[in-house]
Design an enzyme around this catalytic site. Structure first.
Site, mmCIF file in Angstrom:
data_model
loop_
_atom_site.group_PDB
_atom_site.id
_atom_site.type_symbol
_atom_site.label_atom_id
_atom_site.label_comp_id
_atom_site.label_asym_id
_atom_site.label_seq_id
_atom_site.Cartn_x
_atom_site.Cartn_y
_atom_site.Cartn_z
ATOM 1 N N ASN A 9 0.711 -1.186 -0.063
ATOM 2 C CA ASN A 9 0.070 0.037 -0.057
ATOM 3 C C ASN A 9 0.975 1.139 -0.119
ATOM 4 O OD1 ASN A 9 -1.838 2.216 0.710
ATOM 5 N ND2 ASN A 9 -2.356 1.404 2.448
ATOM 6 N N LYS A 11 -0.125 4.207 -0.092
ATOM 7 C CA LYS A 11 -0.631 5.349 0.339
ATOM 8 C C LYS A 11 -0.391 6.658 -0.549
ATOM 9 C CE LYS A 11 -0.185 3.196 4.854
ATOM 10 N NZ LYS A 11 0.020 3.081 6.095
ATOM 11 N N HIS A 97 -9.313 1.443 4.992
ATOM 12 C CA HIS A 97 -8.096 1.491 5.634
ATOM 13 C C HIS A 97 -8.427 2.463 6.832
ATOM 14 C CE1 HIS A 97 -3.958 2.455 6.323
ATOM 15 N NE2 HIS A 97 -3.890 1.433 5.768
ATOM 16 N N GLU A 99 -6.623 4.677 7.978
ATOM 17 C CA GLU A 99 -6.267 6.061 7.725
ATOM 18 C C GLU A 99 -7.699 6.899 7.014
ATOM 19 O OE1 GLU A 99 -2.678 5.365 5.422
ATOM 20 O OE2 GLU A 99 -1.962 4.913 7.303
ATOM 21 N N GLU A 167 -5.411 -4.765 10.434
ATOM 22 C CA GLU A 167 -4.297 -3.792 10.615
ATOM 23 C C GLU A 167 -4.525 -3.243 12.001
ATOM 24 O OE1 GLU A 167 -2.279 -2.645 6.703
ATOM 25 O OE2 GLU A 167 -4.260 -1.279 7.000
ATOM 26 N N GLY A 173 2.825 2.259 10.711
ATOM 27 C CA GLY A 173 3.727 3.277 10.801
ATOM 28 C C GLY A 173 4.324 3.539 11.984
ATOM 29 N N SER A 213 3.371 -2.226 10.294
ATOM 30 C CA SER A 213 4.963 -2.236 10.426
ATOM 31 C C SER A 213 5.451 -3.564 9.917
ATOM 32 C CB SER A 213 5.355 -2.083 11.822
ATOM 33 O OG SER A 213 5.101 -0.627 12.079
HETATM 34 P P1 13P Z 1 3.178 0.464 7.448
HETATM 35 O O1 13P Z 1 3.765 -0.997 7.006
HETATM 36 O O2 13P Z 1 3.986 1.372 6.987
HETATM 37 O O3 13P Z 1 3.090 0.146 9.008
HETATM 38 O O4 13P Z 1 1.668 0.299 6.920
HETATM 39 C C1 13P Z 1 0.800 -0.564 7.383
HETATM 40 C C2 13P Z 1 -0.532 0.142 6.584
HETATM 41 O O5 13P Z 1 -1.119 0.634 6.941
HETATM 42 C C3 13P Z 1 -0.663 -0.861 5.102
HETATM 43 O O6 13P Z 1 -2.085 -0.544 4.641
#
Ligand code: 13P
Length: 256
Positions: A9, A11, A97, A99, A167, A173, A213
């Protein structure tokens, strides 16, 4: 056996000029026939989808979007519909997601609606769930995940085209990863929920990805867990080298 998925992803990262080199060096580091053992997906910003699809045309890599709008068309400035994605050959997308839930007011209701629309339109949703740090610390992880999964399943008649990603928000992150056991426990809980609504056999075929992560150093342990069928990877998917190491780890584990 469930075929594992490694999904990147990106982002809000990446520009078109970077793409050719990225995919070239990614594939260079993979063994021939890797796609027999692992499915690889990249969820990219809308601006990259078309070129990425062209670049990956002759490879088994799937290009996905990170969101869709649930409506067919109309006065929804800045939004992209399922039909528009299909128009450029994209048939997989992330939905819900954290976010988007956190920053763009995505709710269980909108996630549910989006999953339903995706499946109706022949788009495969990778629907995301996960608890916040406060929720985990106050012991309500299963309540939260159950609520989110129930909303996702509300509009699902056939599980064949659905993927779920767990997640934990506190692991995204942050460099904090759920331990292999913590993640597996929630995955197993999700599979049980799915079995209750559908049946055991269908639930056993559903792929549930872990995200938060995930990186070359921890993917092995995660993939070895019974109910973890791959990863949804943010940061580490931006580096071709890291991501190809993760794909290689999955090939080693699942390869015949
Ligand atoms: P990270 O791997 O950067 O923690 O992000 C995970 C994520 O949100 C994937 O959709």
């Amino acid at each position: 056996m469930r075929k594992p998925i490694l999904a990147g992803n990106w982002k809000m990262n990446g520009t078109n000029p970077e793409l050719p080199r990225f995919f070239e060096s990614l594939v260079q580091n993979l063994p021939a026939n890797w796609s027999e053992d692992v499915e690889v997906i990249f969820a990219l910003p809308y601006t990259l989808l078309q070129q990425a699809n062209v670049l990956c045309k002759s490879s088994p890599i799937t290009i996905a979007s990170q969101n869709i709008n649930q409506y067919e068309s109309g006065a929804y400035t800045g939004e992209i519909s399922a039909a528009m994605l299909k128009d450029i050959g994209v048939t997989t997308t992330l939905i819900g997601h954290s976010e988007r839930r956190q920053y763009y007011a995505e709710t269980d209701e909108s996630v549910s609606e989006k999953v339903r629309v995706c499946l109706e339109q022949g788009i495969r949703p990778i629907a995301c769930v996960g608890e916040t740090k406060d929720e985990r610390e106050s012991g309500v992880t299963e309540d939260v995940v159950a609520r989110q999964v129930t909303a996702i399943l509300a509009g699902v008649k056939d599980l064949a085209n659905l993927v779920i990603a767990y997640e934990p928000v506190w692991a995204i992150g942050t460099g904090l990863t759920a331990s292999d056991e913590q993640a597996n426990q929630v995955h197993s809980f999700i599979r049980d929920l799915v079995a209750k609504k559908f049946n055991d056999e269908q639930a056993q075929n559903l792929r549930i990805l872990y995200g938060g992560s995930a990186k070359p150093a921890n993917i092995d342990g995660l993939l070895k867990q019974e109910h973890i069928d791959g990863g949804l990877v943010g940061g580490a998917s931006l580096k071709a080298d890291d991501f190809s190491r993760m794909i290689n780890a999955a090939v080693e584990l699942y390869g015949r």
